[in-house]
Design a protein around this motif. Structure first.
Motif, mmCIF file in Angstrom:
data_model
loop_
_atom_site.group_PDB
_atom_site.id
_atom_site.type_symbol
_atom_site.label_atom_id
_atom_site.label_comp_id
_atom_site.label_asym_id
_atom_site.label_seq_id
_atom_site.Cartn_x
_atom_site.Cartn_y
_atom_site.Cartn_z
ATOM 1 N N ARG A 346 0.800 -1.215 0.000
ATOM 2 C CA ARG A 346 0.000 0.000 0.000
ATOM 3 C C ARG A 346 0.843 1.280 0.000
ATOM 4 O O ARG A 346 0.402 2.319 -0.480
ATOM 5 C CB ARG A 346 -0.937 0.012 1.226
ATOM 6 C CG ARG A 346 -2.016 -1.043 1.161
ATOM 7 C CD ARG A 346 -2.740 -1.218 2.486
ATOM 8 N NE ARG A 346 -1.854 -1.715 3.545
ATOM 9 C CZ ARG A 346 -1.510 -2.995 3.677
ATOM 10 N NH1 ARG A 346 -1.964 -3.903 2.824
ATOM 11 N NH2 ARG A 346 -0.713 -3.386 4.668
ATOM 12 N N VAL A 356 1.357 6.723 -1.310
ATOM 13 C CA VAL A 356 0.591 5.528 -1.641
ATOM 14 C C VAL A 356 1.143 4.934 -2.929
ATOM 15 O O VAL A 356 1.715 5.633 -3.774
ATOM 16 C CB VAL A 356 -0.903 5.858 -1.811
ATOM 17 C CG1 VAL A 356 -1.522 6.247 -0.484
ATOM 18 C CG2 VAL A 356 -1.118 6.951 -2.850
ATOM 19 N N VAL A 361 -5.655 3.280 -3.248
ATOM 20 C CA VAL A 361 -5.279 2.536 -2.045
ATOM 21 C C VAL A 361 -6.311 2.705 -0.935
ATOM 22 O O VAL A 361 -6.771 1.728 -0.331
ATOM 23 C CB VAL A 361 -3.873 2.961 -1.563
ATOM 24 C CG1 VAL A 361 -3.671 2.596 -0.094
ATOM 25 C CG2 VAL A 361 -2.805 2.297 -2.394
ATOM 26 N N TYR A 365 -8.379 -0.135 0.580
ATOM 27 C CA TYR A 365 -7.929 -0.486 1.940
ATOM 28 C C TYR A 365 -8.141 0.720 2.862
ATOM 29 O O TYR A 365 -7.193 1.443 3.192
ATOM 30 C CB TYR A 365 -6.456 -0.874 1.946
ATOM 31 C CG TYR A 365 -6.078 -1.934 0.938
ATOM 32 C CD1 TYR A 365 -6.287 -3.280 1.211
ATOM 33 C CD2 TYR A 365 -5.500 -1.583 -0.287
ATOM 34 C CE1 TYR A 365 -5.932 -4.261 0.285
ATOM 35 C CE2 TYR A 365 -5.152 -2.551 -1.209
ATOM 36 C CZ TYR A 365 -5.375 -3.890 -0.920
ATOM 37 O OH TYR A 365 -5.024 -4.840 -1.826
ATOM 38 N N ALA A 368 -5.782 1.860 5.644
ATOM 39 C CA ALA A 368 -4.506 2.511 5.336
ATOM 40 C C ALA A 368 -4.506 3.983 5.744
ATOM 41 O O ALA A 368 -3.437 4.596 5.887
ATOM 42 C CB ALA A 368 -4.200 2.390 3.850
#
Length: 886
Positions: A346, A356, A361, A365, A368
């Motif tokens: 990531r 990133v 990202v 996710y 993150a």
């Protein structure tokens, strides 16, 4: 640098000068024109004219005045060029802004030309223009620019107003980036300049009397962006940063809106004060708030306006950081070979900055959004976040919703951030700046930008909380060990889980602004948060207890007599055990220092440490086996005798002397102090009285002033008045009257900067002044005025409250005086006490910004018992209140 479309000149009459009567004296004509122009400007501001129109048109109006004055004085247009520089050069002028000009000249002016310049400048001053000027050749411009980057900045923002155009062009070429201060060096120097300026303001944009120009997030930060853009791209308008991909259109609009807001605040300040003052002082906040539509009799209007101000500043600070990061990548790293190092799938490092690996990202996710900050803590080589990633974080904040907060991965990541051994406060502050902390903790978002309109809390609530966490983290930094030795020792050996300490700090004031007891409400929030994050019941209750009791230790130390074993036993019972004491002590020290750094001093340091050690001793003895007063007195007397090693000058019976002083003396003084007092009394003949001694450095964290003399009326009033005249802050007073008619008075004092007395000369000054005043005790010295304090105090209505409670175990009455902290407060109280027939035994002096909360321990002088006469209580209330009001 902004939208400078000022083609509509109707605000000012461009033919003003030509239409005036030809025979009117020049000075009068110009003065009237300036006055009319300024009046029109004020009227337009009051009518709501767009602020940019006003700022640009004031500059345009001054252009016309200077051009006309230039023509009037028939200056040599071949040898001279009239140039606007600085903010005026940008075409921006507020009502009281400096009008900075440069007269650019050919080398070797003749006397006629020099005299013409002098007449021109004198004329400008005579008509009322506050002009800052310089007279330079092109060569001198180059030399000065090389030596001082601020001169280069002024040259960059210059405009020719009149005179030789070719001369002006030569100056611009000679001071351009291909000649001096190339882009890289220019950026590095300006960045260092900004860092130094931010340090000057404690790296905080959230001071309650901010400088709207120089503070972090202020106008100077926006100008910084413009200077670098101009030097690097040759940009005349920050809108061009959108074209270069440095800003989105939305971000440019945020920047533009923020600028307009700060300009309107500054314009209101200048209009209200009539002078160039960029400090948003308490004096002006109510009037400026009214300009923005906030009206209220109480302070709520100011608090609402300042909340808008601080939220605007926060956004501008973030944009400043992001744009400077962009510039760093484009300028510093442009020619470097890019180094890309994967961190995980990531994130990666690009030239020491984290970014990133993909624009989606956070979408793929969401966790993150927290992982980013954890990686920065764990990877020492990361120097910052790439601008593109900062932008992506901001654009992804809506992903932090209830589902995000309930995700076990996110709960674990947040706790890991809190548990890290480094950069806890630093990354929480970054999370706050990017909007992540407020999104993850809705309770925190509620207090962002919330101010308290007083002189004690110098930061907004969110800034105070983050500063407190930073202070807690500093206790574990080796570089701070010498400054906070006890805190460092406790953190290393007495705190098993530092994350609980940080959580207590995060929640201790989080419930402010809701109404009700913020400690109780915050404790409930803290408990629920801890349990939701799967902390044990024990840990959750400890954090909640810390939040609920976060004021306990400071209030006990500053408002109660911690020399009284009963006070210590009561405090120890409430704390319960050593572990809680350790946590509470560290939180208390960090809290006081984060509330108002100038209020922290060696006296408070020693006072809290004394309470900590006494409580620790009580806990070790066992709460069921409290320290007995008689045992304490016996130990103190024995220790004092052991310290008195040298032979006394006069033969006195030490035990007989001590027997006249009573138990309170030995409870409230250390063995070291008692030995010092006794030896001084023994070495002093009666004809040398009053005896006044000064010990600059003491274990009690302040300078100790000791007075020994026969009891007289107004000793306390005289002593406190003189020390106030000397500029000393009194923090503690211990007044003992012996059965033989002598007083032994001990004061702990500090200089106004919080430092102990430095040097024998200053000590002699204090003792000599007190000795003279006490010899002439019937002539009470005048009260020393403090205009700065009076200026601030007049904005706060603080009623005087006087309360009495009986302290029967110690045979005394406790009188608490809460009032505005004004000059002469202690001596006024001293006069009232004597007038109403009350004897003072001691005082604990506590100042909370504009509010004084002083505790006085008093007795009936006839019986030496607590006061029971209601007439005396009424006398004290009336006398003190009337004295303080006058």
């Amino acid at each position: 640098m902004w939208d400078t479309d000022v083609t509509d000149r109707k605000l000012f009459d461009a033919t003003e000068f030509a239409q005036r009567a030809a025979d009117m004296p020049h000075l009068q004509r110009f003065k009237e024109a300036l006055e009319r122009g300024h009046d029109q400007l004020r009227e337009a501001f009051a009518m709501g004219t767009p602020i940019k129109t006003l700022v640009y048109k004031r500059a345009w109006f001054i252009d016309q005045v200077l051009a006309e004055a230039w023509a009037l004085h028939e200056l040599d247009n071949d040898a001279l060029s009239l140039v606007a520089v600085g903010g005026y050069g940008r075409g921006e002028l507020h009502p009281a802004s400096d009008i900075d000009i440069m007269l650019l000249t050919q080398p070797r002016l003749n006397n006629t030309q020099k005299e013409a310049i002098e007449r021109f400048l004198t004329f400008l001053w005579d008509i009322g223009l506050e002009v800052g000027h310089s007279v330079r050749t092109v060569k001198e411009c180059v030399r000065e620019s090389k030596n001082d980057i601020t001169v280069t900045t002024n040259m960059m923002e210059s405009r020719r107003l009149a005179g030789n155009a070719d001369l002006y062009r030569k100056m611009r070429v000679a001071t351009g980036p291909d000649k001096i201060w190339p882009t890289r060096k220019f950026f590095e120097a300006k960045l260092a300049e900004q860092v130094a300026r931010h340090h000057k303001y404690d790296d905080s944009a959230h001071n309650l009397e901010p400088n709207i120009k120089e503070s972090p997030g202020g106008l100077r930060d926006i100008q910084m962006i413009g200077w670098v853009a101009k030097r690097h791209f040759g940009a005349e308008d920050l809108r061009e940063l959108v074209d270069h991909g440095f800003l989105t259109r939305t971000e440019f609009q945020t920047l533009n809106t923020g600028l307009a807001f700060l300009w309107r605040v500054r314009f209101a300040l200048h209009t209200h004060t009539g002078r160039r003052d960029d400090r948003l002082l308490f004096d002006y906040q109510k009037q400026v708030a009214a300009v923005f539509g906030y009206h209220a009799e109480d302070n709520s209007a100011v608090e609402q306006f300042m909340k808008m101000y601080f939220r605007t500043i926060k956004e501008l600070s973030r944009l400043n950081e992001m744009l400077l990061q962009h510039f760093q990548e484009a300028i510093i790293y442009a020619r470097r070979r890019e180094k890309i190092r994967p961190l995980n799938k990531r994130f990666q490092m690009r030239n020491d900055f984290i970014e990133v690996t993909d624009k989606k990202v956070f979408e793929h996710y969401p966790f993150a959004l927290l992982e980013l900050f954890l990686l920065i803590q764990q990877e020492e080589r990361i120097q910052g976040v790439r601008a593109s990633t900062i932008r992506l974080v901001r654009e992804s904040l809506d992903l932090i919703d209830d589902d995000f907060r309930s995700d076990i991965r996110n709960k674990s990541l947040f706790l890991e951030i809190i548990r890290q051994p480094r950069w806890v406060g630093h990354e929480l502050r970054r999370m706050h700046r990017y909007g992540v902390l407020g999104a993850y903790m809705p309770q925190f978002r509620a207090i962002e930008g919330l101010m308290q309109f007083d002189l004690f809390h110098v930061y907004t609530v969110d800034e105070h909380i983050l500063t407190l966490v930073r202070n807690l983290r500093h206790f574990g930094v080796p570089e701070k060990a010498e400054e906070f030795p006890l805190c460092t020792q406790i953190l290393r050996t007495g705190i098993p889980k530092q994350e609980l300490l940080y959580l207590g700090g995060l929640f201790h004031d989080i419930a402010k602004g809701r109404g009700g007891d913020h400690a109780k409400l915050g404790a409930e929030d803290a408990y629920n948060f801890c349990r939701e994050h799967l902390l044990s019941e024990h840990d959750a209750r400890l954090v909640a207890w810390l939040v609920d009791e976060h004021l306990l230790m400071s209030q006990t130390a500053q408002r109660e007599d911690i020399d009284d074993p009963e006070v210590i036993n009561r405090f120890a019972s409430r704390v319960g055990d050593r572990q809680r004491l350790n946590y509470l002590y560290l939180l208390t020290v960090a809290d006081i220092r984060a509330t108002n750094p100038s209020m922290w001093n060696s006296w408070k340091d020693a006072l809290l440490a004394d309470l900590y050690r006494k409580t620790l001793l009580a806990l070790r003895r066992g709460l069921e086996n409290p320290l007995d007063k008689n045992e304490r007195i016996r130990e103190t007397r024995d220790a004092a005798l052991a310290l008195m090693s040298r032979k006394l000058k006069n033969t006195i019976d030490v035990e007989a002397l001590w027997d006249t002083l009573g138990d309170d003396y030995f409870l409230r003084h250390s063995a070291d102090e008692i030995a010092w007092h006794t030896q001084a009394i023994a070495d002093c003949d009666n004809d040398e009285l009053p005896l006044v001694l000064v010990r600059p450095q003491t274990e009690r964290g302040g300078t100790e002033v000791f007075i020994y003399m026969q009891d007289r009326d107004f000793i306390f009033a005289t002593t406190t008045r003189v020390m106030e005249q000397l500029g000393l802050d009194i923090h503690d007073a211990r007044i003992i009257t012996s059965s033989s008619g002598f007083v032994l008075d001990t004061y702990i004092v500090l200089e106004p900067d919080g430092e102990m007395i430095d040097g024998r000369k200053r000590g002699d000054e204090i003792s000599d002044a007190l000795h003279r005043a006490l010899l002439n005790i019937d002539k009470l010295p005048p009260i020393k005025t403090n205009r700065m304090a009076e200026r601030k105090l007049r904005h706060f209505h603080i009623p005087t409250r006087i309360e009495f409670t009986s302290d029967e175990p110690n045979n005394r009455t406790i009188m608490q005086v809460s009032a505005a902290d004004r000059p002469g407060l202690l001596s006024r109280v001293g006069v009232a006490l004597r007038f109403c027939g009350a004897r003072i035994q001691g005082a604990k002096i506590a100042t909370y910004g504009e509010r004084a909360e002083d505790i006085f321990f008093i007795t009936d002088p006839d019986t030496n018992q607590p006061i029971s006469d209601t007439i005396k209580f009424e006398c004290l209330r009336n006398s003190i209140s009337e004295s303080l009001q006058n």
